[in-house]
Design a protein around this motif. Sequence first.
Motif, PDB file in Angstrom:
ATOM      1  N   ALA A   1     -11.303 121.665  -2.475  1.00  9.27           N
ATOM      2  CA  ALA A   1     -11.293 123.470  -3.236  1.00  9.27           C
ATOM      3  C   ALA A   1     -10.301 122.951  -4.688  1.00  9.27           C
ATOM      4  CB  ALA A   1     -11.766 123.992  -2.056  1.00  9.27           C
ATOM      5  N   ILE A   2      -9.119 122.719  -3.499  1.00  8.28           N
ATOM      6  CA  ILE A   2      -7.841 122.255  -5.012  1.00  8.28           C
ATOM      7  C   ILE A   2      -7.925 120.850  -5.544  1.00  8.28           C
ATOM      8  CG2 ILE A   2      -5.014 121.414  -4.432  1.00  8.28           C
ATOM      9  CD1 ILE A   2      -5.912 122.970  -1.293  1.00  8.28           C
ATOM     10  N   THR A   3      -8.397 119.996  -5.269  1.00 12.05           N
ATOM     11  CA  THR A   3      -8.478 119.351  -6.657  1.00 12.05           C
ATOM     12  C   THR A   3      -9.617 118.627  -7.982  1.00 12.05           C
ATOM     13  OG1 THR A   3     -10.332 117.727  -4.925  1.00 12.05           O
ATOM     14  CG2 THR A   3      -7.802 117.309  -4.872  1.00 12.05           C
ATOM     15  N   ALA A   4     -10.637 120.448  -7.160  1.00 13.63           N
ATOM     16  CA  ALA A   4     -10.950 120.827  -8.529  1.00 13.63           C
ATOM     17  C   ALA A   4     -10.763 121.988  -8.669  1.00 13.63           C
ATOM     18  CB  ALA A   4     -12.830 121.502  -7.511  1.00 13.63           C
ATOM     19  N   LEU A   5     -10.270 122.694  -7.985  1.00 10.94           N
ATOM     20  CA  LEU A   5      -8.866 124.062  -9.236  1.00 10.94           C
ATOM     21  C   LEU A   5      -8.236 123.087 -10.151  1.00 10.94           C
ATOM     22  CD1 LEU A   5      -9.068 126.574  -6.774  1.00 10.94           C
ATOM     23  CD2 LEU A   5     -10.345 126.425  -8.625  1.00 10.94           C
ATOM     24  N   ILE A   6      -7.224 121.944  -9.722  1.00 12.35           N
ATOM     25  CA  ILE A   6      -6.668 120.799 -10.471  1.00 12.35           C
ATOM     26  C   ILE A   6      -6.924 120.616 -11.791  1.00 12.35           C
ATOM     27  CG2 ILE A   6      -5.171 118.555 -10.650  1.00 12.35           C
ATOM     28  CD1 ILE A   6      -4.149 119.930  -7.898  1.00 12.35           C
ATOM     29  N   ALA A   7      -8.522 120.069 -11.075  1.00 13.62           N
ATOM     30  CA  ALA A   7      -9.569 118.714 -12.479  1.00 13.62           C
ATOM     31  C   ALA A   7     -10.685 120.310 -12.825  1.00 13.62           C
ATOM     32  CB  ALA A   7     -10.364 118.011 -11.481  1.00 13.62           C
TER      33      ALA A   7
ATOM     34  N   PRO B   1     -11.973 122.545 -16.315  1.00 19.54           N
ATOM     35  CA  PRO B   1     -11.653 122.078 -17.574  1.00 19.54           C
ATOM     36  C   PRO B   1     -11.328 122.777 -18.041  1.00 19.54           C
ATOM     37  CG  PRO B   1     -14.016 121.576 -16.514  1.00 19.54           C
ATOM     38  CD  PRO B   1     -13.516 122.324 -15.705  1.00 19.54           C
ATOM     39  N   CYS B   2     -10.968 123.612 -17.770  1.00 20.03           N
ATOM     40  CA  CYS B   2      -9.950 124.581 -18.426  1.00 20.03           C
ATOM     41  C   CYS B   2      -8.049 124.607 -18.495  1.00 20.03           C
ATOM     42  CB  CYS B   2     -10.416 126.569 -18.097  1.00 20.03           C
ATOM     43  SG  CYS B   2      -9.565 126.766 -16.062  1.00 20.03           S
ATOM     44  N   HIS B   3      -8.390 123.846 -16.861  1.00 19.04           N
ATOM     45  CA  HIS B   3      -6.353 123.676 -17.133  1.00 19.04           C
ATOM     46  C   HIS B   3      -6.315 122.269 -18.126  1.00 19.04           C
ATOM     47  CE1 HIS B   3      -7.141 125.971 -12.880  1.00 19.04           C
ATOM     48  NE2 HIS B   3      -6.057 125.987 -14.007  1.00 19.04           N
ATOM     49  N   LEU B   4      -7.393 121.138 -17.984  1.00 16.68           N
ATOM     50  CA  LEU B   4      -6.753 120.076 -18.932  1.00 16.68           C
ATOM     51  C   LEU B   4      -6.691 120.933 -19.845  1.00 16.68           C
ATOM     52  CD1 LEU B   4      -9.929 117.920 -17.994  1.00 16.68           C
ATOM     53  CD2 LEU B   4      -7.791 117.915 -17.624  1.00 16.68           C
ATOM     54  N   VAL B   5      -6.845 121.945 -20.953  1.00 19.68           N
ATOM     55  CA  VAL B   5      -6.368 121.600 -21.997  1.00 19.68           C
ATOM     56  C   VAL B   5      -4.578 121.553 -22.132  1.00 19.68           C
ATOM     57  CG1 VAL B   5      -5.866 123.484 -24.003  1.00 19.68           C
ATOM     58  CG2 VAL B   5      -7.977 123.720 -22.735  1.00 19.68           C
ATOM     59  N   LEU B   6      -3.447 121.658 -20.669  1.00 15.80           N
ATOM     60  CA  LEU B   6      -2.903 121.962 -20.471  1.00 15.80           C
ATOM     61  C   LEU B   6      -2.169 120.525 -20.189  1.00 15.80           C
ATOM     62  CD1 LEU B   6      -1.696 125.544 -19.394  1.00 15.80           C
ATOM     63  CD2 LEU B   6      -1.552 124.285 -22.062  1.00 15.80           C
TER      64      LEU B   6
END
Length: 107
Positions: free
Chosen positions: A10-16, A18-23
């Motif tokens: 769950a934690i690695t999913a939140l890191i990966a 797509p909305c976080h990839l913008v930053l």
Amino acid sequence: MKRIAGYLLAITALIACPCHLVLALPLALSFLGGTALGVALEAHTGLLIAAATVYFIAALGGGLYLLNRWPEKGASCLSSPSGRNPRTPPIFRGQASYGGRERVTRK
């Protein structure tokens, strides 16, 4: 162990996500600038976003599945660590006596 794996997924999913990839992607590219890995990531940005999206969906689903599973049969807390039955009597309707009263079932 499965609970730890569920949290990790769950934690690695939140890191990966797509909305976080913008930053995160430009930040990672700036740190890796001038290296072979940085050049490869910059050349295949679309593939990286697609792979991160697939991983996000799979890891979030797997993490939620592992965290929301019911315990296996026989793994309940009804027995003490010594293996004996608990000392608390079953719950009955009315008074706390065993005099032929029907047992309460919990749903």
